[in-house]
Scaffold this motif. Structure first.
Motif, PDB file in Angstrom:
ATOM      1  N   HIS A 248      78.168  43.958  94.596  1.00 34.63           N
ATOM      2  CA  HIS A 248      78.006  43.354  95.998  1.00 34.63           C
ATOM      3  C   HIS A 248      79.072  44.095  96.788  1.00 34.63           C
ATOM      4  N   TYR A 249      78.918  43.946  97.990  1.00 33.94           N
ATOM      5  CA  TYR A 249      80.025  44.600  98.852  1.00 33.94           C
ATOM      6  C   TYR A 249      81.077  43.821  99.398  1.00 33.94           C
ATOM      7  N   GLN A 250      82.027  44.548  99.920  1.00 34.38           N
ATOM      8  CA  GLN A 250      83.225  43.594 100.296  1.00 34.38           C
ATOM      9  C   GLN A 250      83.145  42.589 101.450  1.00 34.38           C
ATOM     10  N   THR A 251      83.540  41.618 101.646  1.00 38.20           N
ATOM     11  CA  THR A 251      83.960  40.802 102.689  1.00 38.20           C
ATOM     12  C   THR A 251      84.688  41.474 103.622  1.00 38.20           C
ATOM     13  N   GLY A 252      84.371  41.211 104.948  1.00 34.65           N
ATOM     14  CA  GLY A 252      85.062  41.935 106.212  1.00 34.65           C
ATOM     15  C   GLY A 252      86.198  41.376 106.600  1.00 34.65           C
ATOM     16  N   THR A 276      87.630  24.451  98.466  1.00 30.69           N
ATOM     17  CA  THR A 276      87.627  25.333  97.449  1.00 30.69           C
ATOM     18  C   THR A 276      86.243  25.332  96.474  1.00 30.69           C
ATOM     19  N   PHE A 277      86.136  26.381  95.830  1.00 34.60           N
ATOM     20  CA  PHE A 277      85.199  26.440  94.843  1.00 34.60           C
ATOM     21  C   PHE A 277      85.139  25.019  93.635  1.00 34.60           C
ATOM     22  N   GLU A 278      86.647  25.233  93.377  1.00 31.16           N
ATOM     23  CA  GLU A 278      87.182  24.385  92.308  1.00 31.16           C
ATOM     24  C   GLU A 278      86.771  22.940  92.787  1.00 31.16           C
ATOM     25  N   GLY A 294      82.468  38.378  93.489  1.00 31.27           N
ATOM     26  CA  GLY A 294      83.197  38.508  94.444  1.00 31.27           C
ATOM     27  C   GLY A 294      83.344  37.359  95.327  1.00 31.27           C
ATOM     28  N   TYR A 295      83.078  36.276  95.104  1.00 34.31           N
ATOM     29  CA  TYR A 295      83.237  35.045  96.103  1.00 34.31           C
ATOM     30  C   TYR A 295      84.659  34.311  95.717  1.00 34.31           C
ATOM     31  N   ALA A 296      85.385  34.478  96.666  1.00 30.00           N
ATOM     32  CA  ALA A 296      86.702  33.780  96.083  1.00 30.00           C
ATOM     33  C   ALA A 296      86.870  32.658  97.023  1.00 30.00           C
ATOM     34  N   LYS A 297      86.261  32.672  98.058  1.00 26.33           N
ATOM     35  CA  LYS A 297      86.550  31.751  99.271  1.00 26.33           C
ATOM     36  C   LYS A 297      85.115  31.117  99.822  1.00 26.33           C
ATOM     37  N   LEU A 298      84.960  29.774  99.902  1.00 26.79           N
ATOM     38  CA  LEU A 298      83.738  29.314 100.581  1.00 26.79           C
ATOM     39  C   LEU A 298      83.585  29.719 101.957  1.00 26.79           C
ATOM     40  N   THR A 321      73.981  34.140 110.991  1.00 22.72           N
ATOM     41  CA  THR A 321      73.407  35.233 110.055  1.00 22.72           C
ATOM     42  C   THR A 321      74.620  35.947 109.315  1.00 22.72           C
ATOM     43  N   GLY A 322      74.314  36.271 107.924  1.00 18.64           N
ATOM     44  CA  GLY A 322      75.165  36.698 107.109  1.00 18.64           C
ATOM     45  C   GLY A 322      76.417  36.008 106.619  1.00 18.64           C
ATOM     46  N   SER A 323      76.353  34.670 106.875  1.00 21.62           N
ATOM     47  CA  SER A 323      77.555  33.708 106.459  1.00 21.62           C
ATOM     48  C   SER A 323      77.071  33.014 105.192  1.00 21.62           C
ATOM     49  N   GLY A 324      76.364  33.251 104.424  1.00 25.88           N
ATOM     50  CA  GLY A 324      76.235  32.820 102.928  1.00 25.88           C
ATOM     51  C   GLY A 324      75.391  31.872 102.795  1.00 25.88           C
ATOM     52  N   LYS A 325      74.634  31.630 103.629  1.00 27.28           N
ATOM     53  CA  LYS A 325      73.363  30.409 103.375  1.00 27.28           C
ATOM     54  C   LYS A 325      72.837  30.398 102.187  1.00 27.28           C
ATOM     55  N   THR A 326      72.430  31.523 101.443  1.00 32.49           N
ATOM     56  CA  THR A 326      71.775  31.862 100.106  1.00 32.49           C
ATOM     57  C   THR A 326      72.571  30.915  99.031  1.00 32.49           C
ATOM     58  N   ALA A 327      73.985  31.198  99.027  1.00 35.17           N
ATOM     59  CA  ALA A 327      74.703  30.698  97.893  1.00 35.17           C
ATOM     60  C   ALA A 327      74.967  29.106  98.286  1.00 35.17           C
ATOM     61  N   ALA A 328      74.565  28.836  99.719  1.00 32.55           N
ATOM     62  CA  ALA A 328      74.824  27.572 100.006  1.00 32.55           C
ATOM     63  C   ALA A 328      73.758  26.588  99.342  1.00 32.55           C
ATOM     64  N   ARG A 588      64.617  39.163 109.385  1.00 25.41           N
ATOM     65  CA  ARG A 588      65.164  38.075 108.780  1.00 25.41           C
ATOM     66  C   ARG A 588      66.042  38.167 107.482  1.00 25.41           C
ATOM     67  N   GLY A 589      66.850  37.810 107.155  1.00 19.14           N
ATOM     68  CA  GLY A 589      67.700  37.614 105.964  1.00 19.14           C
ATOM     69  C   GLY A 589      67.946  38.744 105.323  1.00 19.14           C
ATOM     70  N   LEU A 590      67.604  40.107 105.414  1.00 17.50           N
ATOM     71  CA  LEU A 590      67.910  41.410 104.579  1.00 17.50           C
ATOM     72  C   LEU A 590      69.517  41.404 104.694  1.00 17.50           C
ATOM     73  N   ASP A 591      69.923  41.495 103.490  1.00 17.93           N
ATOM     74  CA  ASP A 591      71.487  41.850 103.331  1.00 17.93           C
ATOM     75  C   ASP A 591      71.642  43.125 102.856  1.00 17.93           C
ATOM     76  N   ILE A 592      71.869  44.136 103.917  1.00 20.94           N
ATOM     77  CA  ILE A 592      71.960  45.479 103.546  1.00 20.94           C
ATOM     78  C   ILE A 592      73.546  45.947 103.592  1.00 20.94           C
ATOM     79  N   ARG A 619      77.837  41.204 108.932  1.00 17.25           N
ATOM     80  CA  ARG A 619      77.727  40.497 107.944  1.00 17.25           C
ATOM     81  C   ARG A 619      78.893  40.242 107.104  1.00 17.25           C
ATOM     82  N   CYS A 620      78.907  38.884 106.869  1.00 16.40           N
ATOM     83  CA  CYS A 620      80.065  38.619 105.695  1.00 16.40           C
ATOM     84  C   CYS A 620      81.367  39.048 106.213  1.00 16.40           C
ATOM     85  N   GLY A 621      81.671  38.814 107.496  1.00 21.23           N
ATOM     86  CA  GLY A 621      83.066  39.190 108.124  1.00 21.23           C
ATOM     87  C   GLY A 621      83.125  40.447 108.381  1.00 21.23           C
TER      88      GLY A 621
HETATM   89  N1  LIG Z   1      81.856  32.971  99.630  1.00 24.86           N
HETATM   90  C1  LIG Z   1      81.310  34.194  99.678  1.00 24.86           C
HETATM   91  N2  LIG Z   1      82.370  35.035  99.468  1.00 24.86           N
HETATM   92  C2  LIG Z   1      82.163  36.408  99.540  1.00 24.86           C
HETATM   93  N3  LIG Z   1      80.862  36.804  99.764  1.00 24.86           N
HETATM   94  C3  LIG Z   1      79.924  35.997 100.195  1.00 24.86           C
HETATM   95  C4  LIG Z   1      80.019  34.700 100.017  1.00 24.86           C
HETATM   96  N4  LIG Z   1      78.999  33.892 100.312  1.00 24.86           N
HETATM   97  C5  LIG Z   1      77.988  34.925 100.750  1.00 24.86           C
HETATM   98  N5  LIG Z   1      78.564  36.011 100.532  1.00 24.86           N
HETATM   99  C6  LIG Z   1      77.888  37.522 100.708  1.00 24.86           C
HETATM  100  O1  LIG Z   1      77.734  37.471 102.236  1.00 24.86           O
HETATM  101  C7  LIG Z   1      76.509  38.208 102.325  1.00 24.86           C
HETATM  102  C8  LIG Z   1      75.795  37.287 103.261  1.00 24.86           C
HETATM  103  O2  LIG Z   1      74.988  36.189 102.574  1.00 24.86           O
HETATM  104  P1  LIG Z   1      73.667  35.630 102.842  1.00 24.86           P
HETATM  105  O3  LIG Z   1      72.698  36.930 102.648  1.00 24.86           O
HETATM  106  O4  LIG Z   1      73.471  34.472 102.062  1.00 24.86           O
HETATM  107  O5  LIG Z   1      73.681  35.233 104.288  1.00 24.86           O
HETATM  108  P2  LIG Z   1      72.756  34.316 105.137  1.00 24.86           P
HETATM  109  O6  LIG Z   1      73.482  33.542 105.815  1.00 24.86           O
HETATM  110  O7  LIG Z   1      71.603  33.747 104.284  1.00 24.86           O
HETATM  111  O8  LIG Z   1      72.049  35.296 106.485  1.00 24.86           O
HETATM  112  P3  LIG Z   1      70.501  35.454 107.078  1.00 24.86           P
HETATM  113  O9  LIG Z   1      70.844  34.322 108.256  1.00 24.86           O
HETATM  114  O10 LIG Z   1      70.709  36.852 107.636  1.00 24.86           O
HETATM  115  O11 LIG Z   1      69.794  35.301 105.971  1.00 24.86           O
HETATM  116  C9  LIG Z   1      75.891  38.436 100.921  1.00 24.86           C
HETATM  117  O12 LIG Z   1      76.059  39.721 100.454  1.00 24.86           O
HETATM  118  C10 LIG Z   1      76.367  37.464 100.186  1.00 24.86           C
HETATM  119  O13 LIG Z   1      76.572  37.983  98.686  1.00 24.86           O
END
Ligand SMILES: Nc1ncnc2c1ncn2[C@@H]1O[C@H](COP(=O)(O)OP(=O)(O)OP(=O)(O)O)[C@@H](O)[C@H]1O
Length: 717
Positions: A248-252, A276-278, A294-298, A321-328, A588-592, A619-621
Motif C-alpha cells: 500500500h502507499y502512505q496516507t498524505g 475508531t476501528f476498535e 496500513g489503516y490506522a484511522k478511519l 474521490t480517494g477517501s476510502g469508500k472501498t473499505a467502507a 473512475r476509481g483507479l487508485d494509483i 488521494r488518501c490525504g
Molecule cells: N482508513 C484508511 N487509512 C489509510 N488508507 C486508507 C484508508 N481508507 C482507504 N485508504 C486508502 O486510500 C486509497 C483510496 O481509497 P479508495 O480507492 O477506497 O478511495 P475511493 O473513495 O473509493 O476513491 P474513488 O472515488 O476514486 O473511487 C486506497 O489506497 C486505500 O487503500
C-alpha cells in the motif's frame, strides 16, 4: 507545432519501447467489419468515427475546429484572436504500423497458462461439477473478434490467442493493485440501445448453453448474430505473497484534515458513527488485515458507513474521490460474513453471499484485490470476473469457491444467465461508482440484474451504493434498488471535488493544445501524470506524439486489447512510463500511487467525469494538481463552464475571471451539474445554494447522460 498537420508530425520519430503503432486494417474486409455490420458497436458514434476506421482520417474531430489560438498559461484569453481556420488533419496513415516491433521488448515472458491448456484442464476438472464439455467449443471459436479488436487498438494488433498473458504481470511484485486487467469487446445486442454504445462487454456465451432469454446478447454472439467471437485471454494471477497482498502507499499530509469535512447522514434512525476501528468491533483477523494494510484511522465515509452496513441498513454514500469508500463497504460485509459464517464450498453451484459491480475492469479488479487483502487468512473467497477474459477462466475461478463475486455487469449477467451461479444466498449487492452504474449506459443491465431469477428482492438483500458523485436524477433511479428507509451519507458536498487537488484551468485553443501538453509534460519531468482525452484514437495519437517528444507515455482506452491495457496500466503504475494518456475508461476509481498530476486535455461536457478524472490525483490525504485545457470556442467547454466554476469555488480554488465571464455569458447552456449540486439527499428536496456561482436548480437545463455523445469511449466494461 499546433499549426502543423498531425500527419507530418507522426513521421518516424525516436523509437521508444512504448511507442504505439497504428497497424493498417488489412483484416477489416476479411471480417466484414464495416459500419453496416457494426450495428450496436461503439463505432456507430458518428462523431467519433470519421470517413475511415483506420486511425485518424482527414477532417476528423481532433484539431478540426477553427478556434482562438490561445496557448499560454495566464494569457489573455479574450485578447488572442488569430483564427487559424484550417482543418487540422489529425489522422495519419503514417502513424500506423511504423512502430510495431519494439514496444513490448521490455517485458519478460513467463510461460504458464496457455489458453488451450486452460480449456482442456477446465474441461476435465469441471466434468464432475456441472460443466459440460460442450463448453470447449470455445476452443474452436477463434479469431474474428480478437482480430477486429486488434485492428482498432492503436498499439499494434495482437492476437489475444498469443496467450502470453502472464508475461508482464507475473514479473511484477509489489503493490497489490498491479493486476488490473483491462480489455474491450464489442458487438452485444443490448448495447445497440440509443445513444449508448460500445460498452459491449465481452461476455462469453455459448448459445447452446443459454437457458434464459435475457434481453441481451453476449459479445460472443458475434456481430451479425453469426459465429461468435471468443475471448481467450487469461489474466495473470493476483499476488500470493503477503507483501504483495498488503502492499500500500502512505496516507498524505492532509489525511487528518478529512476529519474537518462536514458529514451529513439523512434518513430515519441512522446508527451513530464510530470514531475508531476498535469501536466497530470487527473480527480479530479482519483487524489484523486492516492494520497490515496500513489503516490506522478511519476516514469520514468509513466512520459513518461501517456502522450503517453493520446495522443491516441500505446505504447510498457519497464521498470525495480517494477517501476510502472501498473499505467502507468491504469491511462491514466481511465482518458480517466472518461473524455469521459462510456456506461451505460446494462442488456444485456457487452461491455468493455478496455481489459487487463496478463499471470498469480495472476498477473491479482493484476492488477484488482489496477484498482479497481484507479477507486474507479467512475462509471467505472473493472472486473477480470481467469481460475481455476467457469465460472458462471466470467460471473456473467461481467454481473454486465464491463468497464475494466482484464483476463487471456484462460478464455477471452472462454468468447468471448461464446459471453458473445461484443467487439464493445473496445478502449484499454493492454498486460502486453507483451513479455510473445506474445511468443509461449500465442502468438497463442493473435492472436485469435485480430482476434476475433468484435475485432476492430489495427487502431481502442489503443494497449499498457508493460514489463521489450522485446527481439527483440518479438518486431517483436508485430508489428502485434500495429499501425506502435507506440512509444517505454525504461527506462534504454531493459531487464535490477533492480539496486536496489543486485545480488550474488554462485557456487553450484546439490548435495550441498539443504544444501546451508537451511543454507541460516536459516541464514535469518524470512526475507521474494522467492525461485525459475524449477519444480513443486521440489517446493513441497523443501517446505517439509524446513518445516522439521524448515523453515516456502509454495509453489506455477501450480499443486496446486487454493484455495491452494491463501492460499500459502496469507500466504506468510501476514507473516504466510516467504518462498515461486515457479516455474516461480510467476516470473512475483507479487508485494509483503517486499520480501527481492530471491533465484534462479535452473537457467532457459532464462535470461528474471532471470530478472523477481529477480525483486520480490527490488521494488518501496526498496532494495533487489538475490542469484543465479550456477552449472557449468549444461549445462543450462552454457548456460545462458554469459547473466548473461551481466545482472550483466549492473546493476553494481560484476561479479565473475569464472563466466566470464565460460561465455567465453561457446562457441556456447548462450541464447536469445544476442538479448535482442542488441537494444533499434528493428526498429532502432541492436546497438552493446561497451565493453559489451556479444555480442549484436550473430551469430548462438539460438532463445529461453521464457521457457526452462524442466521447467515444463512454463505454468501458
Ligand atoms: N482508513 C484508511 N487509512 C489509510 N488508507 C486508507 C484508508 N481508507 C482507504 N485508504 C486508502 O486510500 C486509497 C483510496 O481509497 P479508495 O480507492 O477506497 O478511495 P475511493 O473513495 O473509493 O476513491 P474513488 O472515488 O476514486 O473511487 C486506497 O489506497 C486505500 O487503500
Amino acid at each position: 507545432m499546433g499549426d502543423e498537420d498531425w500527419d507530418s508530425e507522426l513521421t518516424a520519430g525516436p523509437s521508444f519501447s512504448f511507442t504505439p503503432s497504428f497497424p493498417k486494417l488489412e483484416t477489416e474486409k476479411a471480417f466484414n467489419y464495416n459500419e453496416s455490420s457494426n450495428k450496436g458497436g461503439e463505432d456507430e458514434f458518428p462523431k467519433s468515427d470519421g470517413p475511415s476506421r483506420r486511425g485518424f482520417g482527414a477532417d476528423r474531430g481532433f484539431g478540426f475546429k477553427r478556434g482562438n489560438r490561445s496557448d499560454g498559461e495566464g494569457s489573455n484569453f479574450f485578447g488572442r484572436g488569430g483564427f487559424k481556420g484550417r482543418n487540422e488533419d489529425s489522422g495519419s496513415e503514417n502513424a500506423k504500423g511504423d512502430n510495431n516491433g519494439p514496444q513490448r521488448s521490455g517485458f519478460s515472458r513467463r510461460g504458464g497458462f496457455r489458453d488451450g491448456n486452460v480449456e482442456e484442464e477446465f474441461g476435465e476438472k469441471s466434468a464432475g461439477r456441472g460443466f459440460s464439455h460442450s463448453e470447449d467449443t470455445f476452443g474452436q471459436r477463434r479469431g474474428r473478434g480478437a482480430a477486429v479488436r486488434g485492428t482498432r487498438g492503436g498499439f499494434g494488433r495482437r492476437d489475444e490467442n498469443n496467450d502470453e498473458s502472464h508475461s508482464s504481470f507475473g514479473s511484477r511484485g509489489g503493490f497489490g493493485n498491479q493486476t488490473s486487467y483491462e480489455g474491450r469487446e464489442r458487438g452485444g445486442g443490448l448495447r445497440g440501445r440509443g445513444g449508448y454504445k460500445g460498452r459491449n462487454e465481452d461476455v462469453g456465451s455459448d448459445s447452446g448453453q443459454v437457458k434464459n432469454n435475457y434481453p441481451f446478447k453476449s459479445d460472443e454472439d458475434g456481430e451479425n448474430g453469426d459465429k461468435p467471437a471468443r475471448m481467450t485471454y487469461v489474466p495473470p494471477p493476483p499476488p500470493e505473497t503477503e507483501d504483495g497482498i498488503f502492499a500500500h502507499y502512505q496516507t498524505g499530509i492532509n489525511f487528518d484534515k478529512y476529519d474537518d469535512i462536514l458529514t451529513d447522514v439523512s434518513g430515519i434512525n441512522p446508527p451513530p458513527a464510530i470514531l475508531t476501528f476498535e469501536e466497530a468491533n470487527l473480527p480479530e483477523t479482519l483487524n489484523k488485515n486492516i492494520s497490515k494494510a496500513g489503516y490506522a484511522k478511519l476516514t469520514p465515509v468509513q466512520k459513518h458507513s461501517i456502522p450503517i452496513v453493520l446495522a443491516k441498513r441500505d446505504l447510498m454514500a457519497c464521498a470525495q474521490t480517494g477517501s476510502g469508500k472501498t473499505a467502507a463497504f468491504l469491511l462491514p460485509i466481511l465482518a458480517h460474513m466472518m461473524q455469521d459464517g459462510v456456506a461451505p464450498h460446494s462442488l456444485d453451484l456457487q452461491e455468493p453471499e455478496a455481489i459487487i459491480v463496478a463499471p470498469t475492469r480495472e476498477l473491479i479488479n482493484q476492488i477484488f484485490l482489496d477484498a482479497r487483502k481484507f479477507a486474507y487468512g479467512t475462509c471467505i473467497k472473493p472472486v473477480v470476473v470481467y469481460g475481455g477474459t476467457q469465460t472458462f477462466h471466470s467460471l473456473r475461478q467461481i467454481y473454486q469457491g465464491c463468497n464475494i463475486l466482484c464483476a463487471t455487469p456484462g460478464r455477471l449477467l452472462d454468468i447468471i444467465r448461464r446459471e453458473k451461479i445461484g443467487l439464493a444466498k445473496l445478502r449484499y449487492l454493492v454498486l460502486d461508482e453507483a451513479d455510473r452504474m445506474l445511468d443509461m449506459g449500465f442502468g438497463p443491465d442493473m435492472k436485469i440484474l435485480i430482476t434476475s431469477p433468484g435475485m432476492p428482492s430489495k427487502e431481502e438483500r442489503q443494497t449499498l451504493m457508493f460514489s463521489a458523485t450522485f446527481p439527483e436524477r440518479i438518486q431517483s433511479l436508485a430508489k428502485e434498488f434500495l429499501k425506502s428507509d435507506y440512509l444517505f451519507v454525504v461527506v462534504g458536498q454531493v459531487g464535490g471535488a477533492c480539496s486536496d487537488v489543486e485545480q488550474i484551468i488554462i485557456p487553450v485553443g484546439q490548435h495550441g493544445k498539443k504544444d501546451k501538453l508537451v511543454e507541460i509534460l516536459q516541464g514535469l519531468g518524470t512526475e507521474r501524470t494522467m492525461v485525459f482525452v475524449k477519444t480513443k484514437k486521440k489517446a493513441d495519437y497523443l501517446t505517439t506524439l509524446l513518445c516522439q517528444e521524448n515523453v515516456l507515455a502509454t495509453s489506455i482506452h477501450g480499443d486496446r486489447l486487454q493484455k495491452e491495457r494491463e501492460e499500459a496500466l502496469a507500466d504506468f503504475r510501476f514507473g516504466k512510463c510516467n504518462v498515461l494518456v486515457a479516455t474516461n475508461v480510467a476516470a473512475r476509481g483507479l487508485d494509483i500511487e503517486n499520480v501527481q498530476h492530471v491533465i484534462i486535455f479535452d473537457l467532457s461536457d459532464n462535470i461528474e467525469e471532471y470530478v472523477h478524472r481529477i480525483g486520480r490525483t490527490g488521494r488518501c490525504g496526498n496532494v495533487g494538481k489538475a490542469i484543465t485545457f479550456f477552449d472557449s470556442d468549444d461549445n462543450e467547454d462552454r457548456t460545462v463552464a458554469r459547473s466548473l466554476v461551481k466545482v472550483l469555488s466549492d473546493a476553494q480554488q481560484e476561479v479565473p475571471v475569464w472563466l466566470e465571464e464565460i460561465a455567465f455569458s453561457a446562457s441556456g447552456t447548462f450541464s447536469s451539474i445544476g442538479s448535482t449540486f442542488a441537494s444533499v439527499d434528493s428526498r429532502r428536496g432541492v436546497s438552493h445554494i446561497p451565493g453559489g456561482h451556479a444555480q442549484s436548480h436550473i430551469p430548462g437545463g438539460h438532463a445529461h447522460s453521464a457521457f457526452a455523445a462524442d466521447d467515444d469511449d463512454a463505454s468501458w466494461d
